[in-house]
Scaffold this active site. Sequence first.
Site, short mmCIF file in Angstrom:
data_model
loop_
_atom_site.label_atom_id
_atom_site.label_comp_id
_atom_site.label_asym_id
_atom_site.label_seq_id
_atom_site.Cartn_x
_atom_site.Cartn_y
_atom_site.Cartn_z
N ASP A 1 10.89 -6.87 -16.23
CA ASP A 1 9.70 -6.00 -16.20
C ASP A 1 9.65 -5.13 -17.44
O ASP A 1 10.17 -4.01 -17.45
CB ASP A 1 9.71 -5.13 -14.94
CG ASP A 1 8.46 -4.27 -14.85
OD1 ASP A 1 8.52 -3.25 -14.14
OD2 ASP A 1 7.46 -4.61 -15.51
N HIS B 1 12.79 -1.96 -11.83
CA HIS B 1 12.81 -0.56 -12.25
C HIS B 1 14.21 0.06 -12.16
O HIS B 1 14.35 1.27 -11.98
CB HIS B 1 11.81 0.27 -11.43
CG HIS B 1 10.40 0.05 -11.88
ND1 HIS B 1 9.33 0.78 -11.40
CD2 HIS B 1 9.86 -0.84 -12.76
CE1 HIS B 1 8.22 0.37 -11.97
NE2 HIS B 1 8.51 -0.62 -12.80
N ASP C 1 2.95 -10.03 -16.18
CA ASP C 1 3.81 -8.87 -15.93
C ASP C 1 4.83 -9.29 -14.88
O ASP C 1 4.52 -9.40 -13.70
CB ASP C 1 2.95 -7.70 -15.44
CG ASP C 1 3.76 -6.42 -15.27
OD1 ASP C 1 3.16 -5.38 -14.99
OD2 ASP C 1 5.01 -6.48 -15.41
N GLU D 1 2.59 1.16 -20.04
CA GLU D 1 2.06 0.63 -18.77
C GLU D 1 2.74 1.33 -17.62
O GLU D 1 2.14 1.65 -16.59
CB GLU D 1 2.29 -0.88 -18.69
CG GLU D 1 1.70 -1.56 -17.45
CD GLU D 1 2.61 -1.55 -16.24
OE1 GLU D 1 3.81 -1.22 -16.39
OE2 GLU D 1 2.12 -1.83 -15.14
N GLU D 2 4.00 1.62 -17.76
CA GLU D 2 4.77 2.24 -16.66
C GLU D 2 4.31 3.66 -16.36
O GLU D 2 4.64 4.20 -15.32
CB GLU D 2 6.27 2.22 -16.99
CG GLU D 2 6.85 0.84 -17.20
CD GLU D 2 6.96 0.01 -15.93
OE1 GLU D 2 6.49 0.48 -14.89
OE2 GLU D 2 7.50 -1.11 -15.97
N1 DTR Z 1 5.32 -4.87 -12.99
C1 DTR Z 1 5.11 -3.65 -12.25
C2 DTR Z 1 3.72 -3.59 -11.63
C3 DTR Z 1 3.56 -4.60 -10.56
C4 DTR Z 1 4.11 -4.55 -9.31
N2 DTR Z 1 3.69 -5.66 -8.59
C5 DTR Z 1 2.93 -6.43 -9.39
C6 DTR Z 1 2.26 -7.64 -9.16
C7 DTR Z 1 1.52 -8.22 -10.19
C8 DTR Z 1 1.42 -7.58 -11.43
C9 DTR Z 1 2.08 -6.35 -11.67
C10 DTR Z 1 2.83 -5.80 -10.64
C11 DTR Z 1 5.25 -2.49 -13.17
O1 DTR Z 1 5.05 -2.63 -14.37
O2 DTR Z 1 5.60 -1.41 -12.67
ZN ZN Z 2 7.44 -1.65 -14.06
ZN ZN Z 3 5.45 -4.42 -15.22
#
Ligand code: DTR
Ligand code: ZN
Ligand code: ZN
Length: 437
Positions: free
Chosen positions: A136, A286, A199, A170-171
């Site tokens: 991520d 995370h 993502d 983005e976070e």
């Molecule tokens: N990647 C996560 C946001 C996130 C959580 N579930 C999904 C499903 C599809 C796309 C993105 C996400 C973040 O950046 O925190």
């Molecule tokens: Zn994230």
């Molecule tokens: Zn993400």
Amino acid sequence: MSFSVSRRLAAATALAVAGLLSTTAPAALAVPTAAAAPTPPDIPVANVKAHLAQLQTIATNNGGNRAHGRTGYKASIDYVKGKLDAAGFTTTLQTFTSSGATGYNLIADWPGGDPNSVLMTGAHLDSVTAGPGINDNGSGSAGILETALAVSRAGLQPTKHLRFGWWGAEELGMVGSKYYVNNLPAAERAKISGYLNFDMIGSPNPGYFVYDDDPALEKVFKDYFATVSIPTEIETEGDGRSDHAPFKNVGIPVGGLFSGADYTKTAAQAQKWGGTSGQAFDRCYHSSCDTSANINDTALDRNSDAIAYAIWTLGAGTTVPPGPSFENTADVAIPDAGAAVTSPITVSGVTGNAPATLKVDVNIVHTWRGDLVVDLVAPDGTAYRLKNSSSNDSADNVVATYTVNASSEVANGVWKLKVQDVAAQDTGYINSWKLTF
Ligand code: DTR
Ligand code: ZN
Ligand code: ZN
Ligand code: CA
């Protein structure tokens, strides 16, 4: 406190509790009849993993993360930019400020293609401060990077213009992608035929989820996974939670792929995808353990190949010129919690029936769009529901493009946009609407 404020507070609470974000109406991208599209390449997963190794090294050398405002993020941007500059892309660093720190978006344009028809692909490059963020979202960033490099290696000359974006912050709430979209002139937004978001595409206990926001884009990804006999599921966990949301909110068709985060894989999902049921798709979501060891190579490989398949397919298709359009710009007041109102458009000179992809552009000014029910009414009285009311969509205005299968309707005659405000408080008016055949 006025009712509408308390109403907003209640809605915000509901959204916070439900973790839901309102989304605008769906807009489908009619995938045009493709010309002889060149064969999409296999994306070497070893190359994608090499980018992840670089991002891991960057995090290790910069305090253990690649978060917004930290040195590890800027080093990540510089790495990606260097690869793209060397491969012949036109790159632009877009800066913004968030939480007192400078953020960076990297935009990379592949020279050529129709400048009025842009296919955009994006991924957020930042991690959380807790760890290196290799899944991520190093995985999405590396997957689109290697696909962009494959475009260069192939010397691809697609019909559409290809643009790639790596988003910052983005976070912190999709800050970078929001900044990009908000600062893109309306005329430039209108040129973007679709935005593809990636993502988390390498989760260690992977699922294969496809965004269902736009049927045409969803179909392209499902077609790919059918070629490798991988069943997919609709992605619902991330609605509004990643960088596709700002694009969707301005009516741009969006699509993408996801391999799972902190939700738990069910026994049925483990049956079809393998992996471990009763365990999260990504136990290191995370967390500090989101390192280069936190990747499933098969998922990363399949999703990277799917990215290439989508870009080659959507990018190489011929652009179908739009048919005749008809517009009504007269304002029509919408009574609060009252009777429905209509705005007519008389269509003439169009032979035969309306198309299966009749485009309906709607612009309604309103202070709580969740109150509104919107229908398209054909000349024979058949109603097509464009938008339902929603108690938790407190955002302003309905600015959306809908695609309606009106192929059973005779084109010529009086079409109507029918709008009803079904909840007390908040009012508005039909500003304009347009039919494109
Ligand atoms: N990647 C996560 C946001 C996130 C959580 N579930 C999904 C499903 C599809 C796309 C993105 C996400 C973040 O950046 O925190
Ligand atoms: Zn994230
Ligand atoms: Zn993400
Ligand atoms: Ca591959």
